[in-house]
Design a protein around this motif. Structure first.
Motif, PDB file in Angstrom:
ATOM      1  N   ILE A 288     -97.326 -11.226 -58.812  1.00 32.24           N
ATOM      2  CA  ILE A 288     -98.073 -11.817 -59.933  1.00 32.24           C
ATOM      3  C   ILE A 288     -98.987 -12.924 -59.405  1.00 32.24           C
ATOM      4  O   ILE A 288    -100.152 -13.026 -59.812  1.00 32.24           O
ATOM      5  CB  ILE A 288     -97.105 -12.346 -61.014  1.00 32.24           C
ATOM      6  N   GLU A 289     -98.482 -13.726 -58.486  1.00 36.75           N
ATOM      7  CA  GLU A 289     -99.330 -14.804 -57.914  1.00 36.75           C
ATOM      8  C   GLU A 289    -100.544 -14.184 -57.218  1.00 36.75           C
ATOM      9  O   GLU A 289    -101.665 -14.657 -57.370  1.00 36.75           O
ATOM     10  CB  GLU A 289     -98.520 -15.673 -56.933  1.00 36.75           C
ATOM     11  N   LYS A 292    -103.203 -12.974 -59.573  1.00 38.19           N
ATOM     12  CA  LYS A 292    -103.983 -14.052 -60.214  1.00 38.19           C
ATOM     13  C   LYS A 292    -105.027 -14.617 -59.257  1.00 38.19           C
ATOM     14  O   LYS A 292    -105.954 -15.307 -59.683  1.00 38.19           O
ATOM     15  CB  LYS A 292    -103.031 -15.175 -60.658  1.00 38.19           C
ATOM     16  N   ASN A 293    -104.833 -14.329 -57.995  1.00 40.57           N
ATOM     17  CA  ASN A 293    -105.718 -14.889 -56.984  1.00 40.57           C
ATOM     18  C   ASN A 293    -106.805 -13.866 -56.644  1.00 40.57           C
ATOM     19  O   ASN A 293    -106.554 -12.852 -56.002  1.00 40.57           O
ATOM     20  CB  ASN A 293    -104.855 -15.237 -55.756  1.00 40.57           C
ATOM     21  N   LYS A 294    -108.044 -14.149 -57.074  1.00 38.73           N
ATOM     22  CA  LYS A 294    -109.123 -13.161 -56.921  1.00 38.73           C
ATOM     23  C   LYS A 294    -109.327 -12.742 -55.466  1.00 38.73           C
ATOM     24  O   LYS A 294    -109.636 -11.593 -55.180  1.00 38.73           O
ATOM     25  CB  LYS A 294    -110.439 -13.720 -57.462  1.00 38.73           C
ATOM     26  N   ARG A 299    -104.759  -6.559 -58.297  1.00 38.42           N
ATOM     27  CA  ARG A 299    -104.632  -6.737 -59.740  1.00 38.42           C
ATOM     28  C   ARG A 299    -103.268  -6.238 -60.161  1.00 38.42           C
ATOM     29  O   ARG A 299    -102.688  -5.394 -59.468  1.00 38.42           O
ATOM     30  CB  ARG A 299    -105.703  -5.917 -60.472  1.00 38.42           C
ATOM     31  N   ALA A 346     -95.508 -11.783 -66.837  1.00 38.03           N
ATOM     32  CA  ALA A 346     -96.957 -11.843 -67.095  1.00 38.03           C
ATOM     33  C   ALA A 346     -97.237 -12.324 -68.519  1.00 38.03           C
ATOM     34  O   ALA A 346     -98.167 -13.100 -68.752  1.00 38.03           O
ATOM     35  CB  ALA A 346     -97.583 -10.476 -66.855  1.00 38.03           C
ATOM     36  N   ASP A 349     -97.261 -16.002 -68.709  1.00 34.25           N
ATOM     37  CA  ASP A 349     -98.105 -16.692 -67.734  1.00 34.25           C
ATOM     38  C   ASP A 349     -99.481 -17.004 -68.337  1.00 34.25           C
ATOM     39  O   ASP A 349    -100.135 -16.104 -68.893  1.00 34.25           O
ATOM     40  CB  ASP A 349     -98.251 -15.777 -66.512  1.00 34.25           C
ATOM     41  N   SER A 350     -99.927 -18.267 -68.191  1.00 35.69           N
ATOM     42  CA  SER A 350    -101.181 -18.656 -68.862  1.00 35.69           C
ATOM     43  C   SER A 350    -102.383 -17.816 -68.372  1.00 35.69           C
ATOM     44  O   SER A 350    -103.296 -17.537 -69.148  1.00 35.69           O
ATOM     45  CB  SER A 350    -101.454 -20.146 -68.660  1.00 35.69           C
ATOM     46  N   TYR A 351    -102.372 -17.370 -67.100  1.00 35.71           N
ATOM     47  CA  TYR A 351    -103.491 -16.562 -66.591  1.00 35.71           C
ATOM     48  C   TYR A 351    -103.662 -15.306 -67.461  1.00 35.71           C
ATOM     49  O   TYR A 351    -104.759 -14.976 -67.898  1.00 35.71           O
ATOM     50  CB  TYR A 351    -103.218 -16.158 -65.131  1.00 35.71           C
ATOM     51  N   PHE A 352    -102.549 -14.618 -67.722  1.00 36.04           N
ATOM     52  CA  PHE A 352    -102.614 -13.364 -68.479  1.00 36.04           C
ATOM     53  C   PHE A 352    -102.815 -13.631 -69.963  1.00 36.04           C
ATOM     54  O   PHE A 352    -103.527 -12.896 -70.648  1.00 36.04           O
ATOM     55  CB  PHE A 352    -101.342 -12.529 -68.222  1.00 36.04           C
ATOM     56  N   ARG A 355    -106.528 -14.532 -70.668  1.00 31.19           N
ATOM     57  CA  ARG A 355    -107.430 -13.375 -70.533  1.00 31.19           C
ATOM     58  C   ARG A 355    -107.017 -12.215 -71.423  1.00 31.19           C
ATOM     59  O   ARG A 355    -107.599 -11.136 -71.343  1.00 31.19           O
ATOM     60  CB  ARG A 355    -107.487 -12.937 -69.075  1.00 31.19           C
TER      61      ARG A 355
END
Ligand code: ACO
Length: 427
Positions: A288-289, A292-294, A299, A346, A349-352, A355
């Motif tokens: 997951i980390e 989140k890291n482009k 993905r 996920a 998680d704030s990233y997901f 978005r």
């Protein structure tokens, strides 16, 4: 009075018609804009472009709604077979008993491939991807049914039934070929999904024992994939159809588009991802980390969707179907446990969250297919079989639209301005 939108460009006002759909979706019709103003609209990746008016499938991505011909996917998944849904999508009608019988008989009557098509399978190398074989062999169908090229309208029902029926025969033959196994012919007394499993897994001297739960689960997988409005592959089918290409050629193009890993190919990549996590001993958090890291280039496959900004309703149905299937078969799969853990992590998680990334149909479909013994390289093929009713119905819609024009987007040219030829020894 019809509504319009006003656009002001360089001090001049343009009135653009507003089109409203039956579910109150609204669009600004810009088709006259270039003629009147010289401007085109730019929408790379078609993020906000309606490419057609369609009566087949409705999606509300914000609310997680999916309906075929107005009927919620949840009702169809609970009460219908794939063949009934195919009839609904293609013929615009849930079949009564007589219509269903006739449709099923047409599928049976058209299930055999032309014998000469079999020789084409021999030309593929042993490890050829079955999606490559599928698209090639569907297109090869155009050579064997020349009436496809001329008698589109009067023969449509037969052509649709032939394609819907034969896609499953080709898919099973492609699999047998890739494994060096003898081809198994369909049996007329088996239903659609049973027949596919028979062609995939029976032996010439021994028919597989057909488990009811397995047939039901695969039928559900087909049904959940049956249409999904203007996604990449369906838009491809419509694009090819708009040039008046035949049904088989248009569907073969759809298969090619579906193959990509950002589209139908994701179900295969999801399993590869889950296996990798399993084998590395990661509980999912490292992956997951990375996702989140482009710069990691990774993905979380099976997550996110261009249209759904909520839980994909198909994923919800499949997650439950997976649980039921494993319970009925009295089996377990560590990949299902990893998938559930990934989903749980996920969704917190704030990233997901920011978005709006939720599980899509591919997140659980691969796990269900693994439980049915379907090899990973066939996952996207299964998706293609399921999607065939949608492609056929969209093809039909293009062909029957009296106002249909060839699809031809424009572009903004960003290349060199006028330049002149330089002879080779002066370059
Ligand atoms: N994992 C991590 N981040 C993601 C993911 C994901 N699965 N999906 C999208 N994002 C991020 C993007 O990096 C982007 O972040 P940013 O705004 O910080 O730049 C943001 O979310 C928006 O993503 P886009 O790529 O712009 O969304 P788009 O609508 O173009 O793509 C897609 C949708 C292709 C489905 C994407 O979500 C994806 O690649 N998912 C994984 C592949 C997948 O599961 N495909 C199957 C789709 S369903 C189907 O075809 C049947």
């Amino acid at each position: 009075m019809s509504k319009t939108a006003e656009l002001i460009l360089e001090g001049r006002s343009y009135q653009l018609p507003i089109v409203e759909g039956t579910e109150k979706e609204r669009a600004i019709d810009i088709s006259s804009l270039r003629g009147e103003s010289g401007y085109i609209t730019l929408d790379e990746g078609y993020v906000n472009t309606g490419s057609c008016r369609s009566q087949i499938t409705f999606i509300d991505g914000e609310k997680g709604i999916l309906r075929y011909r107005g009927i919620p996917i949840e009702e169809l998944a609970e009460k219908c077979s794939f063949v009934e849904v195919a009839h609904l999508i293609i013929m615009n009608k849930l079949p009564n008993r007589e219509e269903l019988k006739r449709f099923s008989e047409m599928l049976t009557a058209n299930e055999l491939l032309h014998e000469d098509i079999k020789y084409h399978f021999e030309g593929f190398p042993p490890n050829a991807h079955p999606m490559a074989i599928l698209s090639s062999m569907i297109n090869a169908g155009s050579c064997f049914y020349p009436e496809l090229l001329t008698e589109m309208r009067s023969q449509f029902d037969v052509q649709a039934a032939r394609l819907l029926s034969q896609v499953r025969t080709i898919a099973a033959f492609a699999y047998r070929k890739s494994r060096g196994l003898p081809i198994i012919y369909p049996k007329p007394d088996y239903r659609y999904t049973e027949n596919f499993l028979h062609m995939m897994f029976s032996l010439p001297y021994n028919d597989i024992e057909m488990k009811r739960e397995a047939v039901k689960a695969l039928d559900l997988i087909f049904l959940l994939h049956a249409d999904h409005e203007q996604n990449c592959s369906t838009s491809t089918v419509r694009m090819v159809a708009s040039a008046r290409s035949n049904l088989f050629a248009s569907a073969a193009a759809g298969v090619c588009a579906l193959w990509g890993s950002l589209h139908g190919g994701a179900n295969q990549v999801v399993i590869e991802m889950l296996k990798e996590i399993h084998e590395s001993g990661d509980d999912g958090s490292r992956f997951i980390e990375d996702a989140k890291n482009k710069s990691s280039g990774r993905r979380l496959m099976g997550f996110g969707h261009r249209v759904y900004k909520n839980y994909d309703p198909r994923a919800k149905i499949l997650k439950k179907a997976c649980d039921d299937l494993f319970a009925k078969l009295d089996r377990s799969d560590p990949l299902l446990d990893i998938a559930k853990r990934l989903e749980e992590a996920a969704l917190k998680d704030s990233y997901f969250i920011e978005r709006q990334l939720y599980p899509n149909v591919d997140f659980y479909s691969g796990i269900a297919m693994r439980a049915l013994g379907i090899p990973v390289e066939m996952f996207t093929v299964i998706f293609a079989i399921g999607r065939m009713p949608g492609w056929i119905a969209n093809y039909k819609e293009v062909m029957e639209d009296p106002n249909a024009r060839i699809s031809r987007p424009r572009q903004i040219y960003m290349g060199p301005t006028l330049n002149h030829f330089v002879p080779i020894d002066q370059r």
